[in-house]
Design an enzyme around this catalytic site. Sequence first.
Site, mmCIF file in Angstrom:
data_model
loop_
_atom_site.group_PDB
_atom_site.id
_atom_site.type_symbol
_atom_site.label_atom_id
_atom_site.label_comp_id
_atom_site.label_asym_id
_atom_site.label_seq_id
_atom_site.Cartn_x
_atom_site.Cartn_y
_atom_site.Cartn_z
ATOM 1 N N GLU A 12 0.838 -1.217 0.000
ATOM 2 C CA GLU A 12 0.000 0.000 0.000
ATOM 3 C C GLU A 12 0.865 1.256 0.000
ATOM 4 O O GLU A 12 0.488 2.278 -0.592
ATOM 5 C CB GLU A 12 -0.930 0.010 1.215
ATOM 6 C CG GLU A 12 -1.852 -1.201 1.336
ATOM 7 C CD GLU A 12 -2.628 -1.514 0.077
ATOM 8 O OE1 GLU A 12 -2.973 -0.582 -0.678
ATOM 9 O OE2 GLU A 12 -2.890 -2.717 -0.180
ATOM 10 N N HIS A 42 1.994 1.974 -3.428
ATOM 11 C CA HIS A 42 0.891 2.606 -4.172
ATOM 12 C C HIS A 42 0.812 4.109 -3.947
ATOM 13 O O HIS A 42 0.249 4.821 -4.771
ATOM 14 C CB HIS A 42 -0.448 2.032 -3.704
ATOM 15 C CG HIS A 42 -0.915 0.819 -4.444
ATOM 16 N ND1 HIS A 42 -0.905 0.734 -5.808
ATOM 17 C CD2 HIS A 42 -1.462 -0.339 -3.998
ATOM 18 C CE1 HIS A 42 -1.430 -0.452 -6.168
ATOM 19 N NE2 HIS A 42 -1.758 -1.119 -5.093
HETATM 20 ZN ZN LIG Z 1 -2.708 -2.899 -4.631
#
Ligand SMILES: [Zn+2]
Length: 839
Positions: free
Chosen positions: A315, A318
């Site tokens: 995450e 990201h």
């Molecule tokens: Zn992802």
Amino acid sequence: MRVLSQVVAEAQSYAGRVTSPYASLQHIEAIARRELLTLTSYDVDLDLARDETTFGSVTTIRFDSRGGSTFLDLKPAALHAVRLDGRPLDVDLLDRGRFPLELPEGHHEVVVEATMPFRRDGEGLHRSVDPADGRPYVYGMNFMDAAPSVYACFDQPDLKAPYTLHVTAPADWVVVGNAPAVEPSDAGGGTSRWDFSPTPPLSTYFVTVVAGPYHLIRDEHDGIPLGLSARLSLAAALDKDAEEILTVTKQSFDELHRLFGIRYPFGDYHQAFVPEFNAGAMENPGCVTFRDPLVFSSRVTRARHIARASTIAHEMAHQWFGDIVTPAWWDDLWLNESFAEYLGNRVTAEVTEFDDVWTDMTYARRQWGLIADQGPSTHPVAGNGAVDASAALQDFDGISYAKGSSILKQLNASMGDQVFFDGVVDHLTRHRFANATMLDLFESWERAGAGELDDFTTNWLRTSGPDTLSLDRRAGVVRRTPPEAHPADRPHTIRAAVGADGTWTDRTLELDSPETPFGDLPEGSAVVLDAYAESWVASVPDRTTVRALVDLLPAVEDDLLRAGIWDNLRSGYHAGALDPADVLDVAVASLPVEDTEDGPRRTLHWLMTTVVPLAGPDASDRVHAAASAKLASVEPGSEHQLAAFRLAVATATDPLALETWAAGTGLPEGVALDVDLRWRALVRLATLGAVDLARLDAELAAEPTGDSRVQHAKARASMPSPEAKAWAWSCFTGETEVANYELEAAGLGLWQGGQEALTEPYVDRYFADLPDTVRVRSGWMLADAAEYFFPATSLDEETLARAQALIADPSLDLSLRRRLADEADRLERLLAVRRAFPR
Ligand SMILES: [Zn+2]
């Protein structure tokens, strides 16, 4: 977003195309709207203090139009007012989630006042009540197309704008969102108001709010304020885990800053562990949401810690790749996920204590991708021009994560780290706070000196299916076979491990033609191709190898090699090339307890559900005996002991032993009873018919946590009684309403080997009732439920024929059909194994 191996992300179907009240956005519509509009800002004002089923939502959008007609997306419980440039419009114009707008050229402001529904399916603004203490919790999950059920918007990833969020909520709540934390002001009547500052430009699907009496932990690193939250009943567990979570977070920040050379731009970094979350986690900028079983209230093995650490890093990756630069359309979502998967694993391996993450990936995720890639729904990694959001998301699977990550790893190895990151940084800089496509990234790589990438793209990203590798011992060659339906000429560089006389040696092979000489082999040796999972390939071991592994595998100390061996065994079994009895012999000689969590895609679960039913009548007893022997030989308190104990519980047939374990007496030294282990014993007792429902109810009442409630559902569905099976079925049809985790538990509990007489009627009912489940659920849970309730124990040609007939029915919802096709493929392969190796 990260899908844990236990949960399969599947498209929001809306293939309720027939039955859905909403229209799914077409790509051509998105392109037209993108050309028409330039967004300035969103202001979203949510009132969460009204009642238990709805909330107030007032959205103000400022934007410029080039002149033309378009529409807003919104899915309200009630629409009260729409004002365009101060002028009221007729609210009855709302149709299938779209509100039409006629926009002269110039600057505009639209204000929408609506009442929105709280949802219970893990999407939109999800509200749930903790069974442990009756407290309510809310979080937003706007991924894909759920944002219009929270606020009015132009819902597509490439219409970004800064968001200013205001939230009114009970005064004793904690409220966090994408923007840095703020102190609330008194709003009267026991409520407070949180006025957040504007965010950098975000896509609609990133906007979130997490609100409720959450337990909050704050910290700071390198000038970035950090937050953690979980519901109050998990406060002690979060306190216990906080240091580990925060350490991984800080280490990952340092490494990502080093790799990108671009500062994290979203202010605070909050990680919220939320109830009943469908995915593993979602990368909302500044406010990532995680499923809260990732806060460990019972003892777990290292695999779970690794999964959490790599999810955290995924995450975080990201935040740059996905959040700063976002795919322009859903057909490039694979790139988002493949990149975060690759980089998250790499960061976890290189800078955290979980340096064995690649081993774990081989166990937990590689077969997920390989099976998907060899199944009826296989598709190229790279987007194939999906016409609408739902169609693109059909491809959101093990191919997008595991295969895509493996291929980016190969790409990184071939172009080198310098060029790889020069290209990525060029991409992130060029498209900062905007959107881009796969083509843009590949152009950045070419600018960075990667050379021409067309061949690579065609062979690896635009062609479906893995090559199969097999050894022809007599001819002394390794054969490389592309899938018949998807021809390709892909070179592989792999290492093969050769085991003989108790020792292993590696050989590096350049497989650049259909046959590659292997060289001499000692008599009876084991040959494990691609032993370290370095290429994307299905490696099928021969029988000599499998027989040799019975003696060789127990002594293998290299974890990555052990994982590679199990990967070979699973690929060979999937190909129908291995006798289940041979695989079982390897398993009982060397139980894969180093593969420590027994979720559906892990080796132990695979062994119990796929190999054991075809390996002879005493197979389960042999596994139990092996688990008991393992228990006696492993170090007390070790994770291998815990894994072996769980397997012993799952295969036990003696109710007396299970009762003593459930009571916490007679446990092996080093194993301590907790909620998880107690319910594992209770589920097994229930499966054996050794406890009744009243007992299960009493156990739940004594400790009514979220976990207990899920396990209670599994135990209840597992009982060998008509009432139990009828109850489980009522969950599937929606007659009994249960939350998503309990639905999964009921499905997995229903089908038990040895209970065929009781479950037989539900084979027919599955095919009769499945199509209508679109009326009771949508989104993630629709296809997931189709998988969980599939008649897994009905190894029968007739069941396969029923499945194929339903797949051929054109009126079946698309995502149901796809999942059913995957399940039918699994069944067909098991039937082929049984025919080839009859017992
Ligand atoms: Zn992802």
